[in-house]
Design a protein around this motif. Structure first.
Motif, PDB file in Angstrom:
ATOM      1  N   ASN A 135      53.315 -27.616  23.707  1.00  0.00           N
ATOM      2  CA  ASN A 135      52.509 -28.301  24.784  1.00  0.00           C
ATOM      3  C   ASN A 135      50.645 -28.592  24.094  1.00  0.00           C
ATOM      4  O   ASN A 135      50.292 -27.038  23.470  1.00  0.00           O
ATOM      5  CB  ASN A 135      52.056 -27.207  25.996  1.00  0.00           C
ATOM      6  N   ASN A 136      50.535 -29.810  23.975  1.00  0.00           N
ATOM      7  CA  ASN A 136      49.144 -30.311  23.387  1.00  0.00           C
ATOM      8  C   ASN A 136      48.683 -31.204  24.292  1.00  0.00           C
ATOM      9  O   ASN A 136      47.865 -31.322  23.829  1.00  0.00           O
ATOM     10  CB  ASN A 136      49.495 -30.916  21.830  1.00  0.00           C
ATOM     11  N   VAL A 137      48.855 -30.787  25.991  1.00  0.00           N
ATOM     12  CA  VAL A 137      48.669 -31.747  26.172  1.00  0.00           C
ATOM     13  C   VAL A 137      48.067 -30.993  27.279  1.00  0.00           C
ATOM     14  O   VAL A 137      49.051 -30.474  28.268  1.00  0.00           O
ATOM     15  CB  VAL A 137      48.855 -32.828  26.981  1.00  0.00           C
ATOM     16  N   ARG A 138      47.216 -30.183  28.121  1.00  0.00           N
ATOM     17  CA  ARG A 138      47.095 -29.321  28.469  1.00  0.00           C
ATOM     18  C   ARG A 138      46.591 -28.782  29.887  1.00  0.00           C
ATOM     19  O   ARG A 138      47.202 -28.607  31.679  1.00  0.00           O
ATOM     20  CB  ARG A 138      45.485 -28.601  28.583  1.00  0.00           C
ATOM     21  N   ALA A 139      46.690 -30.971  30.546  1.00  0.00           N
ATOM     22  CA  ALA A 139      46.859 -31.609  31.990  1.00  0.00           C
ATOM     23  C   ALA A 139      48.940 -31.184  31.834  1.00  0.00           C
ATOM     24  O   ALA A 139      48.552 -30.889  33.285  1.00  0.00           O
ATOM     25  CB  ALA A 139      46.054 -32.679  31.748  1.00  0.00           C
ATOM     26  N   LEU A 140      49.218 -31.002  31.803  1.00  0.00           N
ATOM     27  CA  LEU A 140      50.944 -31.086  31.716  1.00  0.00           C
ATOM     28  C   LEU A 140      51.150 -29.912  31.762  1.00  0.00           C
ATOM     29  O   LEU A 140      51.594 -28.908  30.545  1.00  0.00           O
ATOM     30  CB  LEU A 140      51.430 -31.915  30.181  1.00  0.00           C
ATOM     31  N   PHE A 150      48.343 -42.333  33.000  1.00  0.00           N
ATOM     32  CA  PHE A 150      48.700 -42.912  32.433  1.00  0.00           C
ATOM     33  C   PHE A 150      49.424 -42.084  30.890  1.00  0.00           C
ATOM     34  O   PHE A 150      49.834 -43.002  30.948  1.00  0.00           O
ATOM     35  CB  PHE A 150      47.810 -44.484  31.884  1.00  0.00           C
ATOM     36  N   CYS A 151      49.211 -41.587  30.990  1.00  0.00           N
ATOM     37  CA  CYS A 151      49.479 -40.662  29.644  1.00  0.00           C
ATOM     38  C   CYS A 151      49.472 -38.998  29.901  1.00  0.00           C
ATOM     39  O   CYS A 151      48.498 -38.050  30.535  1.00  0.00           O
ATOM     40  CB  CYS A 151      48.457 -40.828  28.633  1.00  0.00           C
ATOM     41  N   LEU A 152      50.672 -38.526  30.045  1.00  0.00           N
ATOM     42  CA  LEU A 152      50.870 -37.621  29.641  1.00  0.00           C
ATOM     43  C   LEU A 152      51.471 -36.788  28.507  1.00  0.00           C
ATOM     44  O   LEU A 152      51.065 -37.517  27.811  1.00  0.00           O
ATOM     45  CB  LEU A 152      51.426 -36.664  30.883  1.00  0.00           C
ATOM     46  N   ASP A 153      52.609 -36.512  28.508  1.00  0.00           N
ATOM     47  CA  ASP A 153      54.026 -36.345  27.345  1.00  0.00           C
ATOM     48  C   ASP A 153      54.277 -38.046  27.390  1.00  0.00           C
ATOM     49  O   ASP A 153      54.083 -38.208  26.287  1.00  0.00           O
ATOM     50  CB  ASP A 153      55.304 -35.399  28.076  1.00  0.00           C
ATOM     51  N   ARG A 167      39.257 -43.115  28.724  1.00  0.00           N
ATOM     52  CA  ARG A 167      39.071 -42.354  29.725  1.00  0.00           C
ATOM     53  C   ARG A 167      40.553 -42.308  30.261  1.00  0.00           C
ATOM     54  O   ARG A 167      40.932 -41.432  31.380  1.00  0.00           O
ATOM     55  CB  ARG A 167      38.012 -43.364  30.987  1.00  0.00           C
ATOM     56  N   ASP A 168      41.192 -43.592  29.932  1.00  0.00           N
ATOM     57  CA  ASP A 168      42.626 -43.995  31.003  1.00  0.00           C
ATOM     58  C   ASP A 168      43.406 -42.566  30.625  1.00  0.00           C
ATOM     59  O   ASP A 168      44.184 -42.229  30.807  1.00  0.00           O
ATOM     60  CB  ASP A 168      43.263 -44.698  30.805  1.00  0.00           C
ATOM     61  N   ILE A 169      43.675 -42.697  28.315  1.00  0.00           N
ATOM     62  CA  ILE A 169      44.253 -41.486  27.901  1.00  0.00           C
ATOM     63  C   ILE A 169      44.142 -40.237  28.285  1.00  0.00           C
ATOM     64  O   ILE A 169      44.570 -39.864  27.820  1.00  0.00           O
ATOM     65  CB  ILE A 169      44.813 -41.723  26.884  1.00  0.00           C
ATOM     66  N   GLY A 170      42.914 -40.295  28.975  1.00  0.00           N
ATOM     67  CA  GLY A 170      42.032 -38.728  29.269  1.00  0.00           C
ATOM     68  C   GLY A 170      41.500 -37.661  28.046  1.00  0.00           C
ATOM     69  O   GLY A 170      42.046 -36.608  28.404  1.00  0.00           O
ATOM     70  N   ALA A 171      41.488 -38.276  27.321  1.00  0.00           N
ATOM     71  CA  ALA A 171      40.460 -37.930  26.429  1.00  0.00           C
ATOM     72  C   ALA A 171      40.029 -36.939  26.035  1.00  0.00           C
ATOM     73  O   ALA A 171      38.875 -37.419  26.571  1.00  0.00           O
ATOM     74  CB  ALA A 171      40.471 -38.757  24.207  1.00  0.00           C
ATOM     75  N   ASP A 172      39.593 -35.769  25.423  1.00  0.00           N
ATOM     76  CA  ASP A 172      38.364 -34.798  26.622  1.00  0.00           C
ATOM     77  C   ASP A 172      36.912 -34.684  25.250  1.00  0.00           C
ATOM     78  O   ASP A 172      36.039 -34.477  25.487  1.00  0.00           O
ATOM     79  CB  ASP A 172      38.846 -33.097  26.506  1.00  0.00           C
ATOM     80  N   LYS A 173      37.496 -35.085  23.981  1.00  0.00           N
ATOM     81  CA  LYS A 173      36.340 -35.270  22.840  1.00  0.00           C
ATOM     82  C   LYS A 173      36.978 -36.730  22.321  1.00  0.00           C
ATOM     83  O   LYS A 173      38.150 -36.699  21.466  1.00  0.00           O
ATOM     84  CB  LYS A 173      36.765 -34.549  21.913  1.00  0.00           C
ATOM     85  N   ALA A 174      35.808 -37.386  22.179  1.00  0.00           N
ATOM     86  CA  ALA A 174      36.155 -38.649  20.482  1.00  0.00           C
ATOM     87  C   ALA A 174      34.446 -38.374  20.036  1.00  0.00           C
ATOM     88  O   ALA A 174      34.531 -39.972  21.140  1.00  0.00           O
ATOM     89  CB  ALA A 174      36.902 -39.800  21.974  1.00  0.00           C
ATOM     90  N   GLU A 175      34.450 -38.651  19.902  1.00  0.00           N
ATOM     91  CA  GLU A 175      33.218 -38.426  18.904  1.00  0.00           C
ATOM     92  C   GLU A 175      33.323 -38.045  17.153  1.00  0.00           C
ATOM     93  O   GLU A 175      33.738 -37.401  16.871  1.00  0.00           O
ATOM     94  CB  GLU A 175      31.769 -38.129  19.164  1.00  0.00           C
TER      95      GLU A 175
END
Length: 662
Positions: free
Chosen positions: A204-209, A405-408, A74-82
């Motif tokens: 850019n590999n973090v779309r929220a940034l 918590f984490c962007l770039d 949740r805190d690192i903002g990963a959109d897929k983790a399975e």
């Protein structure tokens, strides 16, 4: 003869230091490491791939979901983790143990665990998916390691203080007296997981940034993944370089001992043991170090390289360019597939690293016995390094991670930069160096519960002043009143402390004034720092802990600070100097008067006070019960052409003093 003796003494001390600092791999140590590594491999081999865990069961595979570490994902903002669990492709020993260059007392062994490609999708380099799966994979391993009888405990740590890249710390059940506290770090590697071109520094590999509709490059995030992808290759590069080269290994031990003694540079945004070994290997590959060199020669060559090569600006790239390749081919390799090994070194840390290197090289040339004690035995911790040390208590401060918590970069690194930038702008030329370090990860933090607890450790700020005169300055002069834009920015930055003043030269400018008595001038920096942090970062004074005035009460004499008389003392000295230089009828003309006493440098424990009877008007009622008959004398030095004969010198001094007395 004296130079030869100095060299022999230095060589002897270096040999003795190496005997003490270098860990010799005894048969007992080797057995303990081998048994623990075997126990780790055995525990991992027992992880059932055909058992359903953490997901909807179909009985055919172990399905790992975010439920293994919900807070972290949740805190690192990963959109897929399975993913479906697969066993690691390889488990190999790396780091200093693999090349026989462990420097005591920190004894740990790195175990490189290659993550299987089957657990990742080709686009898992996006949006922290890789970091999430990397953590979840370690969560599965941690659970099964705890069941091994050969393992005492398993804890979490972080790779170079990077919370988004946790590692496992495994403590063997058996204890060995020669290596107390031995542990093994399990570090995941990501060899060949992703297309390298997708991780170049401009992508850019973090779309929220993004800034509006424009995505921003994520070079730090990309390097974080590339580091894992190149870790095995770098480790093999170091092993190959150090293999069978005793002097090179000894030089690496010396460099580690040197760096560890210096708290300001042996830290997450500067040097670490692995980076030092990479730098040495790089110099070997570039023919800057050869087999004819002795350990101290290699030590010196490495420091000279660090001094002149701006690692933070130009980087240290891997793999290295082929000298025979075309410039076009090299350019393509540089932009697409190369990784900057020094990406963690910050623009703030590197000047301090250069300063420490320059001081060390100067010691090698100028100090007694080649500077051995200054270089290899003297601990330069933060209290010794900096004039002002401040700790900021930020526990529970939501402003630290208000943007995530984490962007770039991680929020803790961003906050370090914010504090440095703020103090650098506010202190201007008062400070030579400003160092901001937040060791936010601590032993055995609970990764599964997320990153919000990683604010319990205080943030450290160290300040080296440029000079006493500048640091204790009462007035800071800003832009002229005519420069309206600059004046407006100045007032916005300083708020109520900004005021428009006319100075003696007729200049009208914005300024800040820090009124202070002579005895409290050393607190001006403290007041400026508290004001800036309170105004711009909303920190209260109770959360700002400066180490500056805690012992000031010891200096009080009869409830007063004797330093308050220093201004009168200096004024009296100036007047006396003028009178002495104006005397004509003396055997030798007085050309200058130099103060020698510590009171003139504000370093006297009990500076002299004006004698109560040394005034035209004496208030008898206020005199102390016991008034001293003598006035404390201070040493002065006069200069001139003195005779060479001892008897003549004594007679000249007598005449000289008699004339001055007249």
């Amino acid at each position: 003869m004296e130079t030869e003796t100095c060299i022999d003494s230095m060589d002897f001390k270096v040999r003795e230091l190496l005997k003490e600092a270098r860990l010799e791999c005894s048969s007992l140590l080797t057995k303990l490491v081998d048994d623990t590594v075997s126990a780790i491999k055995s525990a991992i081999d027992k992880i059932p791939e055909g058992l359903q865990m953490g997901g909807n069961s179909d009985g055919r595979f172990l399905k790992v979901t975010a439920d293994w570490a919900p807070g972290f994902v949740r805190d690192i903002g990963a959109d897929k983790a399975e993913f479906k669990f697969k066993k690691p492709k390889s488990i190999e020993i790396g780091g200093s143990y693999s090349i026989g260059c462990i420097a005591k007392p920190d004894v740990n062994i790195d175990l490189l665990l290659r993550l299987p490609k089957e657990c990742f999708h080709e686009k898992d380099y996006l949006n922290y998916r890789y970091h999430a799966k990397r953590c979840l994979y370690l969560c599965v391993i941690k659970k099964h390691l705890k069941s091994s009888s050969s393992i005492q405990k398993v804890e979490w740590s972080a790779l170079q203080n990077e919370a988004r890249k946790p590692v496992l710390v495994v403590y063997p059940a058996a204890n060995l007296g020669e290596v107390p506290g031995l542990f093994i770090r399990i570090i995941p590697t990501a060899t060949s997981l992703f297309d390298l071109s997708k991780l170049n520094m401009k992508r850019n590999n973090v779309r929220a940034l993004n800034a509006g509709d424009d995505p921003q490059p994520t070079p730090i995030y990309n390097c974080s993944i590339l580091e894992d992808m190149y870790l095995e290759e770098k480790s093999n590069f170091v092993k190959k370089t150090f293999s069978g080269w005793k002097e090179l290994g000894e030089a690496l031990i010396l460099l580690k001992v040197w760096a560890r003694l210096r708290s300001s540079i042996y830290v997450h945004d500067c040097l670490n043991g692995f980076l030092i070994s990479i730098i040495v290997s790089y110099l070997v590959a570039k023919n800057k170090i050869n087999r004819d060199m002795m350990p101290m020669g290699i030590f010196r060559a490495t420091l000279k390289f660090i001094e002149i090569h701006p690692l933070w600006k130009h980087g240290l790239y891997f793999p290295m360019l082929d000298q025979n390749a075309s410039s076009k081919g090299n350019e393509q390799l540089n932009s697409l597939t190369r990784f900057n090994l020094a990406f963690r070194i910050s623009s703030v840390a590197y000047p301090e690293l250069q300063d420490e290197v320059a001081l060390t090289l100067r010691c090698l040339e100028k100090c007694r016995d080649g500077g051995f004690e200054e270089i290899f035995t003297t601990k330069i911790d933060n209290a010794a390094k900096y004039d002002y040390c401040i700790r900021l208590n930020l526990k529970g401060n939501s402003e630290v991670y208000s943007l995530g918590f984490c962007l770039d970069e991680e929020c803790w690194r961003v906050y370090e930069q914010d504090v440095h930038s703020l103090l650098n702008q506010g202190l201007t030329d008062r400070a030579k160096f400003i160092r901001v370090i937040w060791r936010n990860t601590y032993s055995d933090f609970n990764v599964e519960n997320g990153l919000s607890a990683l604010d319990s450790e205080p943030l450290f700020v160290g300040i080296s002043v440029s000079s006493v005169e500048k640091a204790f300055r009462v007035v800071d002069i800003g832009p002229n009143a005519e420069k309206k834009d600059e004046a407006l920015m100045f007032r916005k930055f300083w708020g109520e402390k900004a005021e428009l003043r006319r100075f003696q030269d007729g200049k009208i400018a914005e300024s800040t004034v820090w009124e202070s008595k002579q005895g409290t001038r050393h607190l001006i920096l403290k007041r400026i720092i508290e004001f800036l942090l309170g105004r711009h970062l909303s920190l209260s004074k109770k959360d700002i802990v400066p180490v500056v005035d805690q012992l000031d009460f010891c200096l009080l004499h009869d409830g007063k600070d004797p330093v308050s008389h220093s201004a009168k003392l200096l004024g009296t000295f100036e007047e006396l100097s003028k009178r002495l230089r104006s005397i004509e009828d003396v055997p030798l003309k007085i050309s200058s008067v130099q103060p020698l006493d510590s009171a003139f440098r504000f370093t006297s424990v009990f500076p002299p006070e004006p004698h109560p009877l040394a005034n035209k008007k004496v208030d008898v009622a206020r005199l102390h019960n016991l008034t001293p008959f003598c006035v404390q004398s201070l040493e002065l030095e006069g200069s001139g052409n003195w005779p060479m004969d001892d008897v003549l010198i004594e007679k000249t001094k007598s005449v000289f003093l008699l004339k001055i007395a007249e």
